[in-house]
Design an enzyme around this catalytic site. Structure first.
Site, short mmCIF file in Angstrom:
data_model
loop_
_atom_site.label_atom_id
_atom_site.label_comp_id
_atom_site.label_asym_id
_atom_site.label_seq_id
_atom_site.Cartn_x
_atom_site.Cartn_y
_atom_site.Cartn_z
N THR A 104 0.84 -1.21 0.00
CA THR A 104 0.00 0.00 0.00
C THR A 104 0.87 1.26 0.00
OG1 THR A 104 -1.94 1.03 1.01
CG2 THR A 104 -0.34 0.08 2.53
N LYS A 156 3.67 1.24 -3.85
CA LYS A 156 3.18 0.45 -4.99
C LYS A 156 4.08 0.56 -6.22
CE LYS A 156 -1.63 0.25 -3.65
NZ LYS A 156 -3.03 0.51 -3.97
N ASN A 186 0.44 -4.13 -6.29
CA ASN A 186 -0.16 -4.13 -4.95
C ASN A 186 -0.21 -5.54 -4.34
OD1 ASN A 186 -2.38 -4.97 -6.61
ND2 ASN A 186 -3.73 -4.53 -4.90
N GLY A 226 -1.88 8.99 -8.68
CA GLY A 226 -0.96 8.11 -7.95
C GLY A 226 -1.10 6.66 -8.40
N ARG A 244 -9.95 12.05 -18.68
CA ARG A 244 -8.88 13.01 -18.43
C ARG A 244 -8.47 12.92 -16.97
NH1 ARG A 244 -10.13 18.44 -21.78
NH2 ARG A 244 -12.29 17.87 -21.51
N THR A 245 -7.16 13.02 -16.73
CA THR A 245 -6.67 12.97 -15.36
C THR A 245 -6.58 14.40 -14.80
OG1 THR A 245 -4.41 13.00 -16.21
CG2 THR A 245 -5.35 10.83 -15.68
N LEU A 254 -12.64 5.84 -4.45
CA LEU A 254 -11.83 4.69 -4.03
C LEU A 254 -11.69 4.61 -2.51
CD1 LEU A 254 -11.11 4.53 -7.09
CD2 LEU A 254 -8.84 3.79 -6.40
N TYR A 268 -12.80 4.09 1.19
CA TYR A 268 -13.86 3.23 1.76
C TYR A 268 -14.06 3.49 3.26
CZ TYR A 268 -9.49 0.85 2.60
OH TYR A 268 -8.20 0.58 2.96
N GLY A 279 -15.28 2.69 -2.14
CA GLY A 279 -14.30 1.72 -2.63
C GLY A 279 -14.32 0.38 -1.90
P1 NAP Z 1 -0.84 7.69 -3.92
O1 NAP Z 1 -0.06 6.86 -4.86
O2 NAP Z 1 -0.18 8.36 -2.78
O3 NAP Z 1 -1.61 8.79 -4.82
C1 NAP Z 1 -2.46 9.75 -4.26
C2 NAP Z 1 -2.84 10.78 -5.30
O4 NAP Z 1 -3.70 11.73 -4.64
C3 NAP Z 1 -1.68 11.57 -5.87
O5 NAP Z 1 -1.96 11.92 -7.20
C4 NAP Z 1 -1.67 12.82 -4.99
O6 NAP Z 1 -1.17 13.96 -5.64
C5 NAP Z 1 -3.15 13.04 -4.80
N1 NAP Z 1 -3.39 13.86 -3.62
C6 NAP Z 1 -3.03 13.58 -2.34
N2 NAP Z 1 -3.43 14.58 -1.54
C7 NAP Z 1 -4.01 15.50 -2.32
C8 NAP Z 1 -4.60 16.78 -2.10
N3 NAP Z 1 -4.65 17.29 -0.86
N4 NAP Z 1 -5.11 17.46 -3.16
C9 NAP Z 1 -5.06 16.95 -4.40
N5 NAP Z 1 -4.51 15.76 -4.69
C10 NAP Z 1 -3.99 15.05 -3.67
O7 NAP Z 1 -2.03 6.84 -3.27
P2 NAP Z 1 -2.82 5.62 -3.93
O8 NAP Z 1 -2.16 4.34 -3.62
O9 NAP Z 1 -3.10 5.97 -5.35
O10 NAP Z 1 -4.19 5.63 -3.05
C11 NAP Z 1 -5.07 6.72 -3.16
C12 NAP Z 1 -6.36 6.43 -2.40
O11 NAP Z 1 -7.03 5.32 -2.98
C13 NAP Z 1 -6.16 6.09 -0.92
O12 NAP Z 1 -7.19 6.69 -0.18
C14 NAP Z 1 -6.31 4.59 -0.90
O13 NAP Z 1 -6.79 4.10 0.36
C15 NAP Z 1 -7.37 4.40 -1.97
N6 NAP Z 1 -7.34 3.04 -2.55
C16 NAP Z 1 -8.44 2.28 -2.41
C17 NAP Z 1 -8.46 1.01 -2.95
C18 NAP Z 1 -9.68 0.16 -2.81
O14 NAP Z 1 -9.58 -1.06 -2.97
N7 NAP Z 1 -10.81 0.74 -2.55
C19 NAP Z 1 -7.33 0.53 -3.65
C20 NAP Z 1 -6.24 1.35 -3.79
C21 NAP Z 1 -6.24 2.62 -3.22
P3 NAP Z 1 0.30 14.54 -5.35
O15 NAP Z 1 1.21 13.68 -6.18
O16 NAP Z 1 0.18 15.95 -5.80
O17 NAP Z 1 0.54 14.39 -3.86
#
Ligand code: NAP
Length: 265
Positions: free
Chosen positions: A77, A81, A102, A145, A163-164, A222, A224, A245
């Site tokens: 996590t 990743k 993951n 991310g 679009r991202t 995403l 939960y 999620g």
């Molecule tokens: P990550 O790799 O750290 O990516 C997070 C993304 O969110 C990055 O693009 C980051 O941008 C952006 N971000 C963070 N804080 C922000 C803010 N204040 N304003 C705008 N953008 C912001 O994390 P991840 O692994 O992708 O996980 C992201 C979320 O998805 C988490 O909450 C995780 O629990 C959830 N998730 C859920 C599942 C599921 O099975 N439901 C699976 C995977 C992940 P910067 O680069 O600018 O910081």
């Protein structure tokens, strides 16, 4: 002189024939730990155990493998990743294409990286849209991310334009501050892949112009925990369909179990 931090050793963990675990940092309550230890208890798998391994740095990963040669599988996590990839011997095709891992399978001294988020997200999104897929002209993916990579992979596979959106100029198609009524009207599917809204920061939410949401919109978060986020509530107030999620989480865990137990080809 500052003392070098070491990975804590827990000799009791070596007693299990099949050890599994979660790596990330920091780690609080783990869904995966409760999910898998519950499964092991229900299914009488008494020589299986799931532990959390908060790694202060990914460079501790090889030491973790040495300390517990009985490790059979790991979940990965935030924030590892992508960072864990150079430490793996092989990537399954899906994980290689996505560029994020993951799930890790440890077998015969080798580590193989997989991505089960893709499977979890695809199956859950399909359930959420439930026959409305044709009504979606395009999607907005909030965040860029590790989880966003799995989301984008599925949208590309479906041929759904997207679009991202991020807060960093040059790294996404749009910036949050660029979003206007037109973007929201054109994108009936909006997916939050940022941790905004996740406990304990329940009072945060992605900055998008929510006032333009309608009953035609589908908002997938995403996050939960909590089960209803501010992002979802803002959508619900305007009649949009919303989903958290949790379904993805269960589906990716089931897929991880499949990866850990699949025959090696
Ligand atoms: P990550 O790799 O750290 O990516 C997070 C993304 O969110 C990055 O693009 C980051 O941008 C952006 N971000 C963070 N804080 C922000 C803010 N204040 N304003 C705008 N953008 C912001 O994390 P991840 O692994 O992708 O996980 C992201 C979320 O998805 C988490 O909450 C995780 O629990 C959830 N998730 C859920 C599942 C599921 O099975 N439901 C699976 C995977 C992940 P910067 O680069 O600018 O910081």
């Amino acid at each position: 002189m500052e003392q070098k931090k070491m990975l804590p050793d827990n000799p009791a963990l070596r007693a299990y024939r099949h050890l599994f675990g979660l790596i990330g940092y920091p780690l609080g309550h783990s869904f995966s730990q409760s999910y898998f230890n519950g499964k092991f208890a229900r299914e009488g798998l008494h020589d299986h155990f799931y532990e959390v391994f908060p790694l202060e740095a990914i460079s501790w990963f090889p030491e973790l493998l040495k300390l517990y040669p009985n490790l059979r599988g790991l979940n990965v996590t935030i924030p590892y990743k992508e960072q864990v990839i150079p430490y793996l011997d092989h990537l399954e095709e899906g994980a290689a294409q996505i560029g994020a891992v993951n799930v890790i399978r440890c077998i015969d001294g080798r580590c193989i990286g997989y991505n089960s988020d893709v499977h979890g997200f695809e199956q859950d999104l399909e359930e959420f849209l439930d026959g409305h897929r044709q009504e979606i002209a395009s999607a907005l993916v909030l965040g860029i991310g590790g989880a966003a990579k799995a989301v984008v992979y599925v949208l590309k596979k479906w041929g759904l334009p997207y679009r991202t959106v991020s807060r960093t100029a040059g790294s996404s198609d749009l910036l949050f501050e660029d979003l206007d009524a037109g973007h929201i009207r054109q994108s009936q599917l909006i997916i939050n892949t940022t941790p905004l809204g996740m406990a304990p920061a329940r009072d945060t939410l992605p900055q998008i112009p929510y006032e333009h949401l309608t009953r035609e919109h589908f908002l997938y978060d995403l996050v939960y925990n909590p089960s209803s986020t501010l992002f979802m509530e803002m959508g619900q107030q305007r009649g949009a369909q919303v989903r958290n999620g949790l379904g993805m989480l269960y589906k990716q865990a089931e897929k991880a179990w499949e990866f850990w137990n699949s025959p090696i080809g």
